[in-house]
Motif scaffolding. Structure first.
Motif, PDB file in Angstrom:
ATOM      1  N   ARG A 156     -46.671  43.690  62.473  1.00 39.34           N
ATOM      2  CA  ARG A 156     -45.051  43.522  63.215  1.00 39.34           C
ATOM      3  C   ARG A 156     -44.607  42.366  62.214  1.00 39.34           C
ATOM      4  O   ARG A 156     -45.146  41.590  61.706  1.00 39.34           O
ATOM      5  CB  ARG A 156     -45.000  43.093  64.443  1.00 39.34           C
ATOM      6  CG  ARG A 156     -45.444  42.106  64.948  1.00 39.34           C
ATOM      7  CD  ARG A 156     -45.432  41.679  66.466  1.00 39.34           C
ATOM      8  NE  ARG A 156     -46.620  42.561  66.947  1.00 39.34           N
ATOM      9  CZ  ARG A 156     -48.023  42.495  67.151  1.00 39.34           C
ATOM     10  NH1 ARG A 156     -48.275  41.251  66.583  1.00 39.34           N
ATOM     11  NH2 ARG A 156     -48.585  43.280  67.667  1.00 39.34           N
ATOM     12  N   LYS A 264     -38.836  43.251  64.548  1.00 43.77           N
ATOM     13  CA  LYS A 264     -37.804  42.544  65.586  1.00 43.77           C
ATOM     14  C   LYS A 264     -37.115  41.599  65.186  1.00 43.77           C
ATOM     15  O   LYS A 264     -37.397  40.910  64.329  1.00 43.77           O
ATOM     16  CB  LYS A 264     -38.907  42.053  66.795  1.00 43.77           C
ATOM     17  CG  LYS A 264     -38.307  41.328  67.835  1.00 43.77           C
ATOM     18  CD  LYS A 264     -37.773  42.176  68.989  1.00 43.77           C
ATOM     19  CE  LYS A 264     -36.961  41.378  70.103  1.00 43.77           C
ATOM     20  NZ  LYS A 264     -37.740  40.669  71.073  1.00 43.77           N
ATOM     21  N   SER A 283     -29.826  45.506  63.328  1.00 48.87           N
ATOM     22  CA  SER A 283     -30.614  46.056  64.397  1.00 48.87           C
ATOM     23  C   SER A 283     -30.294  47.556  64.712  1.00 48.87           C
ATOM     24  O   SER A 283     -31.113  48.262  65.174  1.00 48.87           O
ATOM     25  CB  SER A 283     -30.321  45.269  65.851  1.00 48.87           C
ATOM     26  OG  SER A 283     -29.076  45.603  66.390  1.00 48.87           O
ATOM     27  N   ARG A 284     -29.178  48.003  64.053  1.00 49.83           N
ATOM     28  CA  ARG A 284     -28.893  49.480  64.054  1.00 49.83           C
ATOM     29  C   ARG A 284     -29.628  50.224  63.403  1.00 49.83           C
ATOM     30  O   ARG A 284     -29.665  51.620  63.343  1.00 49.83           O
ATOM     31  CB  ARG A 284     -27.212  49.555  63.899  1.00 49.83           C
ATOM     32  CG  ARG A 284     -26.452  48.894  64.786  1.00 49.83           C
ATOM     33  CD  ARG A 284     -24.773  49.182  64.722  1.00 49.83           C
ATOM     34  NE  ARG A 284     -24.139  48.214  65.322  1.00 49.83           N
ATOM     35  CZ  ARG A 284     -23.187  47.346  64.830  1.00 49.83           C
ATOM     36  NH1 ARG A 284     -23.163  47.109  63.622  1.00 49.83           N
ATOM     37  NH2 ARG A 284     -22.556  46.779  65.829  1.00 49.83           N
ATOM     38  N   ASP A 286     -32.697  50.589  63.699  1.00 49.78           N
ATOM     39  CA  ASP A 286     -33.940  50.703  64.472  1.00 49.78           C
ATOM     40  C   ASP A 286     -34.610  49.641  64.742  1.00 49.78           C
ATOM     41  O   ASP A 286     -35.601  49.551  65.642  1.00 49.78           O
ATOM     42  CB  ASP A 286     -34.661  51.897  63.795  1.00 49.78           C
ATOM     43  CG  ASP A 286     -34.227  53.273  63.907  1.00 49.78           C
ATOM     44  OD1 ASP A 286     -33.232  53.604  64.885  1.00 49.78           O
ATOM     45  OD2 ASP A 286     -34.463  53.912  63.222  1.00 49.78           O
ATOM     46  N   ARG A 288     -35.275  46.182  66.935  1.00 48.91           N
ATOM     47  CA  ARG A 288     -34.725  45.731  68.200  1.00 48.91           C
ATOM     48  C   ARG A 288     -34.258  44.218  67.766  1.00 48.91           C
ATOM     49  O   ARG A 288     -34.896  43.426  67.046  1.00 48.91           O
ATOM     50  CB  ARG A 288     -36.193  45.443  69.189  1.00 48.91           C
ATOM     51  CG  ARG A 288     -36.634  46.900  69.599  1.00 48.91           C
ATOM     52  CD  ARG A 288     -37.866  46.879  70.404  1.00 48.91           C
ATOM     53  NE  ARG A 288     -38.948  45.922  69.897  1.00 48.91           N
ATOM     54  CZ  ARG A 288     -39.533  44.819  70.282  1.00 48.91           C
ATOM     55  NH1 ARG A 288     -38.959  44.495  71.383  1.00 48.91           N
ATOM     56  NH2 ARG A 288     -40.390  44.445  69.823  1.00 48.91           N
ATOM     57  N   ILE A 289     -33.259  43.669  68.715  1.00 51.15           N
ATOM     58  CA  ILE A 289     -32.655  42.462  68.685  1.00 51.15           C
ATOM     59  C   ILE A 289     -32.663  41.995  69.733  1.00 51.15           C
ATOM     60  O   ILE A 289     -32.345  42.374  71.032  1.00 51.15           O
ATOM     61  CB  ILE A 289     -31.199  42.653  68.131  1.00 51.15           C
ATOM     62  CG1 ILE A 289     -30.892  41.214  67.516  1.00 51.15           C
ATOM     63  CG2 ILE A 289     -30.344  43.276  68.731  1.00 51.15           C
ATOM     64  CD1 ILE A 289     -29.529  40.962  66.712  1.00 51.15           C
ATOM     65  N   SER A 290     -32.955  40.423  69.805  1.00 47.91           N
ATOM     66  CA  SER A 290     -32.666  39.497  71.094  1.00 47.91           C
ATOM     67  C   SER A 290     -31.716  38.507  70.323  1.00 47.91           C
ATOM     68  O   SER A 290     -31.849  37.907  69.502  1.00 47.91           O
ATOM     69  CB  SER A 290     -33.810  38.878  71.454  1.00 47.91           C
ATOM     70  OG  SER A 290     -34.978  40.021  72.144  1.00 47.91           O
TER      71      SER A 290
END
Length: 316
Positions: A156, A264, A283-284, A286, A288-290
């Motif tokens: 990852r 991520k 993040s669009r 695919d 993931r975003i925080s």
């Protein structure tokens, strides 16, 4: 006055790292050493690296720093993770105590940093199958470019507060100016003249007075003493990185459909250098975003516990 050699500076670094470790407590009341050493990755480049070894490995974490940082920014985080992970970090060429070859031999572009990252993983003997790469700022695009080439480079990748796409409107004015001449050379000169101010205040910008924070004195001192080595400064390396930045951004965007490594995204809500809208756009694809409330461009320095938690909570 004669400048200290690279070897003597490395020795000083190792001593500081050991003293920091003596201060850091871990679960089970164990202490872990952050070991600094030099590792050659090709005939022109030697990297200063930091490794925290673990007897109980859940996996390996490789941290990649940004501007104007060095591997020192990861010491406390690495020690906190050392009970369960083997942790690596290194200084990019042009930063810290790593090599600074002439630009005729090494361009300092994101694509070439991707090659350095690949060589480090190979030379260090890191097992890719359970590797997490955590990359911020200038470290993130090289990690993604390498993942395009080798989808199995890591299990990852966690990236944040960087510019994956050529969207100058999302970027701080001085960063926009580095994208083209003659503004780029003027910005480099100004950054070299104001290096002390950059090292003192870069991490504060965009934050309200009550949100501002100090970085550890040892971290600041390492960045300061290694700003200029071998005739090339940290700002010079940053300038050369940006000379090919748009080319490599465009390459990533054109090839995003080939990006298969799980990604991520972590972003500081108050990042003024690279607006969070850049992260939301990325993040669009695919990823993931925080978005971290109240956090600026340097989440790992402002709230290092969040970085530790992100690694620990990542799916195995």
């Amino acid at each position: 006055m004669r400048k200290p050699s690279l070897v003597s500076l490395l020795a000083a670094t190792a001593v500081v790292g050991a003293s920091l470790n003596a201060e850091g407590a871990e679960s089970g009341k164990q202490k872990r050493n952050a070991v600094f050493s030099l590792i050659g990755v090709d005939k022109d480049i030697t990297l200063r690296r930091m490794v925290v070894h673990s007897a109980r490995q859940k996996g390996t974490v490789l941290f990649l720093h940004g501007f104007p940082e060095t591997s020192y920014v990861w010491i406390d985080i690495s020690i906190a993770l050392g009970a369960d992970y083997e942790v690596h970090a290194f200084d990019w060429p042009g930063y810290g105590l790593s090599s600074r070859p002439a630009v005729e031999k090494f361009s300092y572009a994101p694509k070439d940093y991707a090659d350095v990252l690949h060589s480090y993983i190979e030379k260090a003997g890191i097992d890719r199958s359970n590797l997490t790469i955590y990359a911020t700022d200038i470290g993130a695009l090289p990690a993604l470019l390498l993942a395009l080439r080798e989808p199995d480079i890591a299990q990852r990748i966690i990236v944040g507060d960087f510019a994956p796409f050529n969207r100058p409107a999302y970027m701080y004015e001085s960063l926009q100016s580095l994208k083209a001449e003659p503004a780029a050379s003027k910005t480099r000169d100004y950054m070299n003249k104001t290096s002390n101010e950059i090292l003192e205040n870069a991490h504060r910008r965009g934050l309200a007075p009550h949100e501002q924070f100090e970085i550890p004195a040892e971290v600041k001192e390492d960045m300061k003493r290694s700003w200029s080595q071998g005739g090339l400064t940290t700002a010079d390396a940053f300038y050369h990185y940006y000379a090919k930045f748009t080319r490599d951004q465009d390459f990533l965007e054109a090839n995003l459909s080939r990006l298969k490594t799980p990604v991520k995204v972590i972003w500081g809500e108050k990042d003024i250098y690279i607006n969070k809208e850049m992260g939301l756009e990325f993040s669009r694809t695919d990823a993931r975003i925080s978005v971290l409330p109240g956090i600026g461009h340097y989440p790992h320095l402002q709230k290092p516990e969040l970085t530790v938690r992100e690694i620990r909570e990542a799916p195995q």
